[in-house]
Motif scaffolding. Sequence first.
Motif, short mmCIF file in Angstrom:
data_model
loop_
_atom_site.label_atom_id
_atom_site.label_comp_id
_atom_site.label_asym_id
_atom_site.label_seq_id
_atom_site.Cartn_x
_atom_site.Cartn_y
_atom_site.Cartn_z
N ILE A 83 -9.57 -3.26 12.02
CA ILE A 83 -9.36 -4.13 13.18
C ILE A 83 -8.25 -5.13 12.86
O ILE A 83 -8.30 -5.81 11.83
N VAL A 84 -7.26 -5.19 13.73
CA VAL A 84 -6.22 -6.20 13.63
C VAL A 84 -6.36 -7.10 14.85
O VAL A 84 -5.97 -6.72 15.96
N LEU A 85 -6.95 -8.27 14.64
CA LEU A 85 -7.14 -9.23 15.72
C LEU A 85 -5.84 -9.97 15.98
O LEU A 85 -4.85 -9.83 15.25
N GLN A 86 -5.82 -10.81 17.02
CA GLN A 86 -4.62 -11.59 17.31
C GLN A 86 -4.35 -12.61 16.22
O GLN A 86 -3.24 -13.07 16.04
N GLY A 87 -5.37 -12.95 15.44
CA GLY A 87 -5.20 -13.82 14.27
C GLY A 87 -6.34 -13.57 13.32
O GLY A 87 -7.50 -13.75 13.67
N THR A 88 -6.05 -13.11 12.09
CA THR A 88 -7.11 -12.77 11.15
C THR A 88 -7.65 -13.99 10.44
O THR A 88 -8.84 -14.10 10.17
N ARG A 140 2.40 -9.23 10.03
CA ARG A 140 2.44 -8.06 9.15
C ARG A 140 1.29 -8.09 8.16
O ARG A 140 0.69 -7.05 7.84
N LEU A 141 0.96 -9.28 7.68
CA LEU A 141 -0.17 -9.42 6.76
C LEU A 141 -1.47 -9.06 7.48
O LEU A 141 -2.35 -8.39 6.91
N ASP A 142 -1.61 -9.49 8.72
CA ASP A 142 -2.79 -9.12 9.51
C ASP A 142 -2.94 -7.60 9.57
O ASP A 142 -4.04 -7.05 9.44
N VAL A 143 -1.81 -6.91 9.80
CA VAL A 143 -1.84 -5.45 9.89
C VAL A 143 -2.23 -4.85 8.54
O VAL A 143 -3.01 -3.89 8.46
N ALA A 144 -1.70 -5.40 7.45
CA ALA A 144 -2.04 -4.91 6.12
C ALA A 144 -3.54 -4.99 5.87
O ALA A 144 -4.15 -4.06 5.33
N LEU A 145 -4.17 -6.07 6.30
CA LEU A 145 -5.60 -6.24 6.11
C LEU A 145 -6.39 -5.26 7.00
O LEU A 145 -7.50 -4.87 6.65
N GLY A 146 -5.80 -4.88 8.13
CA GLY A 146 -6.47 -3.94 9.02
C GLY A 146 -6.44 -2.51 8.52
O GLY A 146 -7.32 -1.72 8.86
N ILE A 147 -5.45 -2.16 7.69
CA ILE A 147 -5.31 -0.76 7.26
C ILE A 147 -5.65 -0.56 5.79
O ILE A 147 -5.63 0.59 5.32
N ILE A 148 -5.98 -1.62 5.06
CA ILE A 148 -6.22 -1.49 3.63
C ILE A 148 -7.39 -0.58 3.32
O ILE A 148 -7.45 0.06 2.27
N LEU A 154 -8.43 2.65 14.16
CA LEU A 154 -7.79 1.36 14.01
C LEU A 154 -7.61 0.71 15.38
O LEU A 154 -7.02 1.30 16.28
N PHE A 155 -8.15 -0.51 15.53
CA PHE A 155 -7.95 -1.31 16.73
C PHE A 155 -6.81 -2.31 16.47
O PHE A 155 -6.87 -3.08 15.52
N LEU A 156 -5.82 -2.30 17.35
CA LEU A 156 -4.67 -3.20 17.23
C LEU A 156 -4.59 -4.07 18.48
O LEU A 156 -4.34 -3.57 19.57
N ASP A 157 -4.82 -5.36 18.32
CA ASP A 157 -4.80 -6.29 19.44
C ASP A 157 -3.50 -7.07 19.42
O ASP A 157 -3.30 -7.95 18.59
N GLU A 158 -2.59 -6.71 20.33
CA GLU A 158 -1.26 -7.35 20.42
C GLU A 158 -0.61 -7.40 19.04
O GLU A 158 -0.24 -8.47 18.55
#
Length: 282
Positions: A83-88, A140-148, A154-158
């Motif tokens: 999950i990649v929220l709008q702010g992790t 980009r860091l938020d995305v890294a935490l979502g795919i690690i 995978l949910f990608l929010d904005e």
Amino acid sequence: MTDQLAISVRGLRKSYAGSPAVAGLDLAVRAGEVFALLGPNGAGKTTTVEILEGYRQRDAGEVSVLGVDPARADQGWRSRVGIVLQGTGEFDELTVGEVVHHFAAFYPTADDPALVIDRVGLAAKANARTHTLSGGQKRRLDVALGIIGRPELLFLDEPTTGFDPEARREFWELIRDLAAAGTTIVLTTHYLEEAEALADRVGVIAGGRLVEVATPDRLGNRQEALATVSWRTPGGVVERAESATPTALVAELAARFGGEVPGLTVTRPTLEDVYLRMIGHA
């Protein structure tokens, strides 16, 4: 992409203080596809996604995500979902590498943190403290935490909020790579060109209901819409005509002008045009 469903939703309902946010929504997302969910603020998009992620309880309906009801999901299911929220979150005193290594420890089959950092374009910032990152770099860091955790879904929010155009297109390549490796991706975005570039199918939510699901080129019967042909007359006046047979019209204009047609353009409704019409009607 396969015919197997990663997400199946029937009759989903959720209300707040008696006001329906989601009103009988049905949805099916196939395993391995990139599915973009579009809708204006207040349409029920965020509530729907939060129910699918297991963050919010529904009032009614049947929901299956990776074969499990998110309302009764265990830790094993959560390790299969990214999950990649709008702010992790904020990790001001930690470096990028420290944060990604920390999150990797939560997953039984985590990816290599160094490789993930490189994939999201932060290799040069691996030793930088996160409070020094720009807005786009934090995303980009938020995305890294979502795919690690090597998620199946995978949910990608904005996900590209704060990205400049070049960074956004680099991120699109990452999403294409994940999809090519078999990851199912559910994307919410306000960038219509992003949905058109990435999604196998798009779904439009308005008024708590799914208005339509189709491929980007066929949403709202785009493929059958009249084309607008415009050209400039010898006197400098721009003329326009709508046509179901634009090639024939262009040929007629070329014969009229004896070759090249001044200022010639041929356009059809964009995904944004169709989307705005759909949510306006809804």
